[in-house]
Design a protein around this motif. Structure first.
Motif: not given
Lengths: 251, 294
Positions: B166-169, B226-228, B233-237, B241-243
């Motif tokens: 998810e970090r890579n979009g 909920k997934i979004s 949440k995971l990006s903050q953890k 930054t979530l693309p």
């Protein structure tokens, strides 16, 4: 003779090879009108030529498979009558296999059977299972919390329990020690009575010991009675004093 | 002339003896083997079986039996954590590093959604549904160098792997397939050539439902809302930054998901694919449509 013949046979093929090796373009003959002759006679002749051209010596079924046709047009064994085989023929050779593609789908009885199987194999729906899983997780958490609580409550009392246990052990040890000393004292007394060292297993020793023990018991009994009388006396005195006080007050 | 007499005598004896024939020839010693077992004085005793033991008694003992010792295979104590190991689901691993190398080698097309079928087709991943393999476990080895924007569907993934994708979009989904569907995904050509209609994917078993319905694991049965939330949440953890997916040029590709009943991308249950004619046949019968929609 034979050799001669071969030479004659070879000649055209060599010519062909040479022609294909040359770079000069071939003369285009597409301008000519192509006449397709499809009378019965010519067709039969073509068929015969085709037959003669087939020098593979393969069995007809294998020849068909090699040429992407279904091996048998007519069923040869019982397996060729099955739905599975016919589906396979359609899947592999397409519409040219001559199979009606409607057999690719399950029949009504098949659908019923599948549904019956699924009702048994998958008895719970997804929401049901989700609910059950959530409940299970909740129960597990609750169980752990309860156990933690129990342990904490017990831990609080641990120091007290330790103290109690140690006191109990010490008391027991003291009692044992007292009994032992008492016995030793008795034996010592018996020895002193005789004035010499006597084997404790000796009959006279045992007799004396029993006697001494009896005396000791008597003494103890007396002491207890005395103590009891003392208490009684004190009680009576107290009662008297009380009654006197009461009478004084009433006067 | 004594010697002459002897010669004549012996010659006379020879003449009187019968001629050599098959009737008076005997086998070479040891050439004939007696099938019968002699008794008593006629070769009795041990009958060639040696003295005592397995040779005589023919008690070739069962494997692992140690003639009364506590056998090795029973000597170890009970190990309950292996209970039911032969029934557990297995997910043969594929690391993010290996996936990256597949992408770099152009064995996997990243412009279309990736599923286990794609991985098998790349030739660098294989699994065996008949050996309790239930799909691919994407592991976090090489998560730091993973740099591909993909829409991937796996069967098992850890939190780190989800974060790395998810970090890579990219987008990752964990999905359950029953063994039959996995056979189809492993070799679609074989299935299409069998001339059957594509079946429906079955629902996961009760012990897997929690994994595939939770948004933290990006389960295919989880609520998209909920997934979004969990993505954020995971990006903050993990501190990235979530693309924003909506601004991506490949938005439609990244949003493509399979239906919980669907096995192949772009093909619905109930369809028949014919590779020879290059055509798809769809059922028109109401009953069939209902069956495949259920």
């Amino acid at each position: 003779m034979n050799l001669c013949l071969r030479r004659n046979l070879l000649r055209p093929s060599i010519k062909n090879i040479l022609r294909s090796a040359t770079t000069t373009p071939e003369i285009d003959t597409s301008d000519q009108v192509v006449i397709v002759d499809d009378t019965e006679d010519t067709l039969a002749r073509e068929l015969e030529i085709e037959k003669k051209r087939n020098i593979s010596r393969l069995a007809p079924a294998h020849f068909n498979v090699m040429n992407n046709r279904r091996p048998y047009e007519e069923p040869k064994i019982i397996a060729h009558l099955t739905v599975k085989y016919n589906r396979k023929m359609y899947g592999k050779y397409g519409i040219t296999s001559g199979v009606n593609p409607s057999i690719c789908w399950p029949s009504k009885t098949d659908i019923q059977e599948i549904q019956e199987y699924e009702a048994v194999a998958f008895p719970y729906s997804i929401p049901d299972m989700m609910h059950a899983a959530a409940q299970k997780r909740k129960d597990e958490i609750l169980r752990i919390a309860q156990r933690d609580k129990e342990v904490a409550a017990k831990f609080e009392k641990l120091d007290q329990w330790k103290k109690e246990l140690n006191a109990k052990i010490a008391k027991k040890a003291a009692e044992v020690e007292a009994v032992k000393q008492k016995k030793e004292r008795l034996i010592e007394e018996v020895r002193r009575h005789f004035g010499f060292k006597l084997d404790p297993k000796d009959e006279r020793f045992q007799e004396m010991l029993a006697k001494k023990e009896k005396e000791q018991k008597k003494k103890e009994k007396l002491a207890r009675q005395e103590a009891k009388e003392k208490i009684m006396f004190a009680k009576l005195q107290q009662q008297n004093a009380d009654s006197e006080n009461a009478s004084k007050k009433s006067n | 002339m004594g010697s002459r007499q002897i010669t004549e005598k012996s010659l006379a004896m020879l003449r009187s003896l019968p001629r050599i024939s098959l009737a008076n020839l005997r086998d070479n010693p040891g050439a004939k083997k007696n099938t019968k077992r002699g008794r008593g004085q006629h070769g009795g005793d041990k009958h060639g079986a040696g003295n005592k033991g397995s040779g005589q008694r023919m008690n070739y003992m069962r494997l692992g039996y140690e003639t009364g010792n506590n056998p090795f295979y029973l000597r170890m104590p009970h190990e309950p954590y292996y209970k039911g190991h032969h029934l557990r689901r297995q997910y043969p691993p594929l690391s993010l590093h290996a996936l990256q190398s597949l992408i770099d080698k152009n064995c996997v097309d990243v412009t279309i959604p990736i599923d286990i079928s794609t991985l098998v087709k790349s030739g660098f991943y294989n699994f065996f549904p008949d050996q309790k393999h239930f799909g691919v476990n994407l592991t976090d080895e090489g998560a730091d160098i993973f740099a591909a924007k993909i829409n991937i569907e796996v069967q098992w993934a850890s939190e780190q792997v989800i974060a790395a994708v998810e970090r890579n979009g990219g987008v990752i989904t964990t999905a359950y397939y029953d063994p039959h569907s996995l056979f189809l995904l492993k070799d679609p050509k074989k299935f299409f050539q069998s001339g059957q209609a594509i079946p429906r994917r079955m629902i996961p078993p009760p012990d897997a439902i929690e994994y595939y319905t939770s948004a933290e694991n990006r389960g295919y049965l989880a609520d998209p809302e909920k997934i979004s939330q969990e993505r954020l949440k995971l990006s903050q953890k993990y501190g990235y930054t979530l693309p924003n997916l909506e601004n991506e040029p490949q938005y439609t590709m990244l949003c493509e998901r399979k239906d919980p009943r669907q096995i192949f991308y772009g093909l619905e249950p109930g369809w028949v694919v014919n590779l020879k004619d290059e055509c798809i046949l769809k059922p028109k019968d109401k009953e069939l449509q209902d069956f495949y929609a259920s």
